[in-house]
Enzyme design. Structure first.
Site, PDB file in Angstrom:
ATOM      1  N   SER A 120      -6.253  13.067 -38.219  1.00  0.00           N
ATOM      2  CA  SER A 120      -5.177  12.118 -38.529  1.00  0.00           C
ATOM      3  C   SER A 120      -4.375  12.570 -39.732  1.00  0.00           C
ATOM      4  CB  SER A 120      -5.763  10.745 -38.878  1.00  0.00           C
ATOM      5  OG  SER A 120      -6.587  10.287 -37.865  1.00  0.00           O
ATOM      6  N   HIS A 140      -2.503  15.598 -32.059  1.00  0.00           N
ATOM      7  CA  HIS A 140      -2.862  14.282 -32.591  1.00  0.00           C
ATOM      8  C   HIS A 140      -2.579  13.216 -31.532  1.00  0.00           C
ATOM      9  CE1 HIS A 140      -2.195  10.999 -35.856  1.00  0.00           C
ATOM     10  NE2 HIS A 140      -3.421  10.982 -35.418  1.00  0.00           N
ATOM     11  N   GLU A 152       1.349  13.849 -31.156  1.00  0.00           N
ATOM     12  CA  GLU A 152       2.035  14.598 -32.218  1.00  0.00           C
ATOM     13  C   GLU A 152       1.463  16.008 -32.178  1.00  0.00           C
ATOM     14  OE1 GLU A 152       3.246  12.515 -36.327  1.00  0.00           O
ATOM     15  OE2 GLU A 152       1.140  12.260 -35.871  1.00  0.00           O
ATOM     16  N   ASN A 190       1.220   8.729 -39.393  1.00  0.00           N
ATOM     17  CA  ASN A 190       0.503   8.053 -40.477  1.00  0.00           C
ATOM     18  C   ASN A 190       1.289   8.010 -41.785  1.00  0.00           C
ATOM     19  OD1 ASN A 190      -1.842   7.047 -39.282  1.00  0.00           O
ATOM     20  ND2 ASN A 190      -2.587   9.139 -39.034  1.00  0.00           N
TER      21      ASN A 190
END
Ligand code: NAD
Length: 283
Positions: A120, A140, A152, A190
């Site tokens: 992450s 991801h 991602e 994130n």
């Protein structure tokens, strides 16, 4: 390069979902975890997820059987076939644990095998440094993997264009939408999501509104499907804190400082759904 054999390391929340998606698309998957009980739990999760898809008429019972038959489980990394084309790693979010896996895998699989991490927040460039930097990439996936469209794809400093193109096409072949992202702390998802969650925790900490009301504002006012505090409980408060610390350390910028309430709750073991209590209580 045609990839047929894939190894997924870690049979937890993300690894089981990643294994399911590859197996459902006719890849041979070797799913590895440290103990058979974790593998059994992962397979049970996959089976339940496939049952839900049957109920929704998205797949047939035969497709469920084929998907499960495409997954082989192992407790040792050296059970992974040499001709595996991709290793998708989804173990715990620990740089040293991940590096140890890659260093072992480097001697187990062929040199052309691509290493992909589902991290992450850990730098892909740093994870790639000791093994095969040009054939190392971030893949991801989002939780729950079978349902979420986005992947991602994170390019480390030395990730080659060939590696990027293979992983982009592979993601499309899994029915996902890949987005190219460069390797900076938190990537895109994130970097944007976690400061929003952290700010919601600050609003609670400062008494701006109750947890319920903060979530209601974001659901009804911004059309978010769930409020940020409910989402934090779902992700796990320890995971949220770890990602905020990566942002804070990575940018050396005080705007990413984790809220003291988040730190206190993690210290108290109030981790969200997984500990049955976070900002809300769960049975
Ligand atoms: N949970 C999420 O919403 C989410 C979303 C995107 C990315 N991620 C990332 O995905 C990765 C996995 O997260 P998760 O939520 O699935 O964690 P998890 O705790 O559910 O699963 C991790 C699994 O890895 C296994 N494991 C630990 N060390 C191992 C080793 N040395 N060899 C083999 N298996 C090992 C554990 O036994 C466990 O089954 C992390 O890097 C996390 O940051 C998580």
């Amino acid at each position: 390069m045609v990839i047929k054999n894939v190894a997924v390391i870690g049979a937890g929340t993300m690894g089981s979902g990643i294994a399911q998606v590859f197996a459902a698309n006719n890849f041979n998957v070797t799913l590895v975890d440290t103990e058979q009980t974790y593998l059994d739990k992962g397979i049970k999760t996959i089976s339940s997820s496939l049952d839900r898809l049957i109920k929704k008429n998205s797949i047939t019972a035969d497709q469920k059987d084929t998907t499960l038959k495409n997954i082989f489980t192992a407790t040792q990394l050296d059970s992974i076939p040499h001709d595996t084309g991709l290793v998708a790693e989804a173990i715990i979010e620990s740089k040293s644990a991940k590096l140890s896996i890659y260093n072992k895998l480097n001697d187990i699989v062929n040199q052309d095998c691509i290493f992909a991490s589902n991290t992450s927040s850990i730098s892909i460039t740093e994870l790639a440094a000791t093994t095969r930097p040009d054939r190392f990439i971030g893949m991801h996936f989002m939780n729950p993997v079978p349902m979420m469209q986005l992947v991602e794809i994170i390019r480390g400093y030395a990730t080659s264009d060939a590696t990027f193109d293979i992983i982009k096409q592979l993601s499309i072949s899994l029915g996902k939408t890949p987005v190219e992202v460069f390797d900076y702390p938190g990537f895109v998802a994130n970097r944007i999501l976690m400061p929003m969650i952290n700010e919601a925790i600050f609003a609670l900490f400062e008494g701006v509104a109750s947890a319920q009301d903060i979530d209601t504002v974001m659901k009804l006012g911004m059309n978010h499907p769930m409020g940020p505090l409910t989402l934090a409980d779902f992700i796990g408060l320890d995971v949220c804190l770890a990602i905020m610390e990566v942002l804070y350390d990575g940018f050396n910028d005080s705007k990413y400082r984790p809220c003291p309430l988040l730190k206190k709750m993690v210290a108290a073991g109030k981790l969200g759904r997984k500990s049955k209590e976070g900002f809300f209580k769960y049975d």
